[in-house]
Design a protein around this motif. Structure first.
Motif, PDB file in Angstrom:
ATOM      1  N   GLY A 129       0.808  -1.221   0.000  1.00 43.73           N
ATOM      2  CA  GLY A 129       0.000   0.000   0.000  1.00 43.73           C
ATOM      3  C   GLY A 129       0.835   1.261   0.000  1.00 43.73           C
ATOM      4  N   ILE A 130       1.849   1.319  -0.850  1.00 40.65           N
ATOM      5  CA  ILE A 130       2.738   2.482  -0.915  1.00 40.65           C
ATOM      6  C   ILE A 130       1.967   3.717  -1.378  1.00 40.65           C
ATOM      7  CG2 ILE A 130       4.670   3.477  -2.236  1.00 40.65           C
ATOM      8  CD1 ILE A 130       5.981   0.694  -2.115  1.00 40.65           C
ATOM      9  N   ARG A 131       2.053   4.819  -0.591  1.00 42.17           N
ATOM     10  CA  ARG A 131       1.399   6.086  -0.961  1.00 42.17           C
ATOM     11  C   ARG A 131       2.309   6.965  -1.807  1.00 42.17           C
ATOM     12  NH1 ARG A 131      -0.839   9.565   3.704  1.00 42.17           N
ATOM     13  NH2 ARG A 131      -1.524  10.745   1.872  1.00 42.17           N
ATOM     14  N   MET A 132       3.592   6.976  -1.464  1.00 41.36           N
ATOM     15  CA  MET A 132       4.556   7.750  -2.255  1.00 41.36           C
ATOM     16  C   MET A 132       5.713   6.843  -2.640  1.00 41.36           C
ATOM     17  SD  MET A 132       7.018  11.006  -1.293  1.00 41.36           S
ATOM     18  CE  MET A 132       5.815  12.330  -1.396  1.00 41.36           C
ATOM     19  N   LEU A 133       6.126   6.939  -3.895  1.00 44.30           N
ATOM     20  CA  LEU A 133       7.297   6.218  -4.379  1.00 44.30           C
ATOM     21  C   LEU A 133       8.377   7.224  -4.742  1.00 44.30           C
ATOM     22  CD1 LEU A 133       8.720   3.607  -5.360  1.00 44.30           C
ATOM     23  CD2 LEU A 133       7.667   4.019  -7.600  1.00 44.30           C
ATOM     24  N   VAL A 134       9.552   7.070  -4.133  1.00 48.08           N
ATOM     25  CA  VAL A 134      10.726   7.848  -4.522  1.00 48.08           C
ATOM     26  C   VAL A 134      11.579   6.934  -5.385  1.00 48.08           C
ATOM     27  CG1 VAL A 134      12.760   9.103  -3.746  1.00 48.08           C
ATOM     28  CG2 VAL A 134      10.643   9.213  -2.402  1.00 48.08           C
ATOM     29  N   SER A 135      11.869   7.379  -6.607  1.00 47.30           N
ATOM     30  CA  SER A 135      12.497   6.479  -7.565  1.00 47.30           C
ATOM     31  C   SER A 135      13.598   7.169  -8.358  1.00 47.30           C
ATOM     32  CB  SER A 135      11.435   5.931  -8.533  1.00 47.30           C
ATOM     33  OG  SER A 135      12.020   5.149  -9.557  1.00 47.30           O
ATOM     34  N   ALA A 136      14.625   6.391  -8.683  1.00 45.73           N
ATOM     35  CA  ALA A 136      15.589   6.841  -9.679  1.00 45.73           C
ATOM     36  C   ALA A 136      14.875   6.853 -11.032  1.00 45.73           C
ATOM     37  CB  ALA A 136      16.796   5.908  -9.712  1.00 45.73           C
ATOM     38  N   GLN A 137      15.443   7.530 -11.988  1.00 54.13           N
ATOM     39  CA  GLN A 137      14.838   7.528 -13.315  1.00 54.13           C
ATOM     40  C   GLN A 137      15.273   6.317 -14.128  1.00 54.13           C
ATOM     41  OE1 GLN A 137      14.647  11.446 -15.324  1.00 54.13           O
ATOM     42  NE2 GLN A 137      15.568  12.285 -13.464  1.00 54.13           N
ATOM     43  N   ARG A 138      16.469   5.846 -13.841  1.00 54.66           N
ATOM     44  CA  ARG A 138      16.963   4.662 -14.544  1.00 54.66           C
ATOM     45  C   ARG A 138      18.137   4.086 -13.777  1.00 54.66           C
ATOM     46  NH1 ARG A 138      17.996   9.088 -17.106  1.00 54.66           N
ATOM     47  NH2 ARG A 138      16.194   8.795 -18.474  1.00 54.66           N
ATOM     48  N   PHE A 139      18.453   2.830 -14.055  1.00 54.79           N
ATOM     49  CA  PHE A 139      19.645   2.187 -13.500  1.00 54.79           C
ATOM     50  C   PHE A 139      20.048   1.065 -14.438  1.00 54.79           C
ATOM     51  CE2 PHE A 139      21.474  -1.072 -10.459  1.00 54.79           C
ATOM     52  CZ  PHE A 139      22.719  -0.459 -10.370  1.00 54.79           C
ATOM     53  N   VAL A 151       2.659   0.539 -14.331  1.00 55.07           N
ATOM     54  CA  VAL A 151       1.976  -0.046 -13.174  1.00 55.07           C
ATOM     55  C   VAL A 151       1.044   0.929 -12.454  1.00 55.07           C
ATOM     56  CG1 VAL A 151       3.850  -1.686 -12.786  1.00 55.07           C
ATOM     57  CG2 VAL A 151       3.831   0.470 -11.521  1.00 55.07           C
ATOM     58  N   ARG A 152       1.178   2.231 -12.688  1.00 57.82           N
ATOM     59  CA  ARG A 152       0.364   3.206 -11.946  1.00 57.82           C
ATOM     60  C   ARG A 152      -1.134   2.959 -12.069  1.00 57.82           C
ATOM     61  NH1 ARG A 152       2.644   9.294 -11.253  1.00 57.82           N
ATOM     62  NH2 ARG A 152       1.105   9.217  -9.578  1.00 57.82           N
ATOM     63  N   PRO A 153      -1.655   2.624 -13.238  1.00 57.07           N
ATOM     64  CA  PRO A 153      -3.108   2.383 -13.323  1.00 57.07           C
ATOM     65  C   PRO A 153      -3.584   1.200 -12.479  1.00 57.07           C
ATOM     66  CG  PRO A 153      -2.173   2.757 -15.509  1.00 57.07           C
ATOM     67  CD  PRO A 153      -1.021   2.588 -14.578  1.00 57.07           C
ATOM     68  N   GLN A 154      -2.677   0.269 -12.186  1.00 60.23           N
ATOM     69  CA  GLN A 154      -3.047  -0.905 -11.386  1.00 60.23           C
ATOM     70  C   GLN A 154      -2.651  -0.747  -9.916  1.00 60.23           C
ATOM     71  OE1 GLN A 154      -1.139  -1.529 -14.467  1.00 60.23           O
ATOM     72  NE2 GLN A 154      -3.172  -1.455 -15.412  1.00 60.23           N
ATOM     73  N   SER A 155      -2.243   0.447  -9.512  1.00 57.20           N
ATOM     74  CA  SER A 155      -1.770   0.668  -8.135  1.00 57.20           C
ATOM     75  C   SER A 155      -2.576   1.789  -7.479  1.00 57.20           C
ATOM     76  CB  SER A 155      -0.267   1.009  -8.153  1.00 57.20           C
ATOM     77  OG  SER A 155       0.469   0.027  -8.830  1.00 57.20           O
TER      78      SER A 155
END
Length: 550
Positions: A129-139, A151-155
């Motif tokens: 149930g993550i409310r905020m995701l902090v993410s790199a742009q790529r790796f 995945v956003r539409p399914q989360s």
């Protein structure tokens, strides 16, 4: 022998395989944020964090200032105690800032493996149930922005995504809120609050979220550091990934509880950069799984690196070959290097070798129980403690045992018994001095390069292949990674040819690379027991012959 009345004397009871870690050093009762504040008050002008690849660095005073700013930014964003904040990024300074900022406000940090693909990311976002995701742009080859969009539409729980190196991230570090709000948030926290969810590969399909408290991981990091002899003059090269306990607990928290410096060589493991960081930053400690040390020792220009500052370090994740340990001590100068054993569910370390342990102890055992912890070896069928020297299942109890698997009470009850013993699933034996040797695994867990992989999770994914009727995944010996993955598959009638290459193409981008089988063997049926269970032991022996692995 007879007693005075002529009856036979009773035999002396065998010593049980049980040990408890005594210590004159008390457990910490702080929250992570409060403990960090205490350290900064003592060692404010000493290095706290060094990002070697970029040259960025923070003193403890500067580090706490940025942590507090980010914590206020998270509060301004409407996050608080108990909210889940995901972090999906490789080893970089921002990962550490998020780790401590979430702890300051009581938000629960959810670690996401940088090698995850869409399949795994979607599950973790929704299960926790993550409310905020902090993410790199790529790796490396991973485009995180594209995968997040998928995945956003399914989360439905995910309200906000903040990518690093953007204006939105910078805005989080420049909050408008009153600093008193942070003090109030910290004052409302308990050391027993959940603060971290780390996903472990599941034996029954999808991963399970080991839920850990301030008390769990703060103390584990502290006592690992104590046994390594850390003080404010130590500088630790943290090579293992932060998303795992090895990086964020044994690394970061071991440092910040002692005023030591966290030195981050690079985003992902590179042997030359790791040794350059040690030499340039005069690191006193170096971490890694055995395969990392092997790669470092194998560098053609190894002798050109000045490693004279090293005295200790930690090797964990998989058994250490004797020859590698000898070279780490002799060629790297890490005379006090430690072996640690544990699991995510125990924060992670349960046993550790000591600085004065012999070479034999450090390669044939995983050390003795840690301070304020208990370990015992039990008969898996009866649960009774076995005598010293006899094999059984290793169990551990104490401050380190997780609160449970996130929203999975049944799964929690399967591994933590009524007396709060954590059943590890590992077969082990204990000697009369309390040293523990790991002798095998009750379940079919595969350890590939220090990563714990469970066949069932991979098998569940392989079932989604339109041509696969049934799949079984086993571990086979590998000189580099310890074990590699092999899939035995039964194909549907009329299916095309199945090779390792075609299966890899199917898995690529959908399954983490280290979970993709290296070998594929197509069969009409699996070896079975008379009761209908697949005989994986027989499959492993047959695989050695098929692959000429000896």
């Amino acid at each position: 022998m007879e007693t005075r009345n002529g009856s036979a004397a009773s035999a002396v009871p065998a010593q049980p395989s049980y040990a408890s870690g005594t210590s004159e050093v008390a457990l910490l009762g702080d929250t992570i944020g409060t403990n960090l504040d205490r350290t900064a008050a003592r060692f404010g002008e000493r290095d706290a964090l060094v990002e070697f690849a970029t040259g960025r660095r923070w003193t403890y005073r500067e580090f706490v200032a940025d942590v507090d700013a980010l914590a206020l930014g998270l509060l301004d964003a409407g996050l608080g105690k108990g909210d889940r904040v995901g972090i999906w990024a490789p080893n970089r300074a921002e990962w550490t800032l998020v780790q401590y900022a979430t702890a300051k406000i009581g938000a629960i940090l959810v670690n996401i493996n940088p090698s995850y693909r869409v399949h795994e990311l979607e599950f973790v976002l929704n299960q926790s149930g993550i409310r905020m995701l902090v993410s790199a742009q790529r790796f490396k080859t991973s485009d995180y922005v594209t995968m997040v969009e998928q995945v956003r539409p399914q989360s439905p729980a995910l309200e906000r995504v903040v990518f690093l190196d953007t204006a939105e991230w910078e805005a989080l570090l420049q909050p408008d809120g009153d600093a008193r709000r942070l003090a109030e948030a910290q004052a409302g926290l308990s050391a027993d609050d959940p603060i971290n969810i780390q996903y472990t590969s599941g034996t029954t399909g999808f991963p399970k979220g080991a839920t850990l408290s301030h008390h769990n991981i703060l103390n584990n990091g502290f006592f690992v550091g104590e046994l390594c002899g850390y003080t404010e003059i130590d500088r630790v090269a943290i090579v293992p990934p932060f998303y795992h306990c090895f990086g964020m607990v044994m690394g970061n928290l071991a440092c910040t509880t002692h005023g030591s410096a966290m030195v981050v060589p690079s985003e992902g493991f590179d042997p030359a950069t790791a040794l350059s960081a040690v030499a340039t930053e005069r690191c006193t400690s170096l971490y890694g799984v055995p395969t990392m040390f092997i790669a470092e020792l194998d560098l053609p220009d190894f002798d050109s690196y000045d490693l004279s500052s090293l005295r200790t370090g930690i090797m964990a994740g998989s058994p250490c070959p004797t020859e590698v340990m000898k070279q780490v001590i002799d060629r790297m100068g890490m005379a006090e290097v430690a072996i640690c054993y544990g699991m995510t569910e125990t924060s992670p370390v349960s046993t550790q070798t000591r600085a004065d342990d012999s070479l034999d102890r450090r390669v044939s055992t995983v050390g003795r129980v840690g301070p304020h912890l208990e370990v015992k070896i039990v008969d898996p069928s009866t649960g009774l403690t076995v005598p010293v020297g006899e094999p059984g299942e290793l169990c551990t109890r104490g401050y380190s045992v997780m609160l449970g698997y996130w929203q999975q009470p049944d799964a929690t009850a399967e591994v933590i018994d009524a007396a709060r013993w954590m059943h590890t699933g590992d077969l082990a034996a204990m000697d009369s001095s309390g040293y523990v040797s790991i002798t095998g695994r009750i379940k079919d867990m595969i350890i590939r390069g220090g990563e714990n992989l469970y066949p069932r999770e991979i098998e569940e994914f392989l079932y989604t292949h339109p041509d696969i009727l049934d799949a079984q995944v086993i571990g086979v010996p590998d000189p580099r990674y310890g074990e590699e993955l092999m899939a035995w598959v039964r194909l549907r009638e009329g299916a095309g040819e199945m090779t390792a290459e075609t299966l890899r193409e199917f898995c690529s981008g959908r399954l983490a690379h280290h979970k993709i089988p290296r070998y594929v063997h197509v069969v009409d049926e699996f070896p079975m027991t008379v009761t209908g269970k697949v005989r994986k032991v027989e499959m492993r022996e047959e695989a050695k012959k098929l692959l000429d692995l000896g």
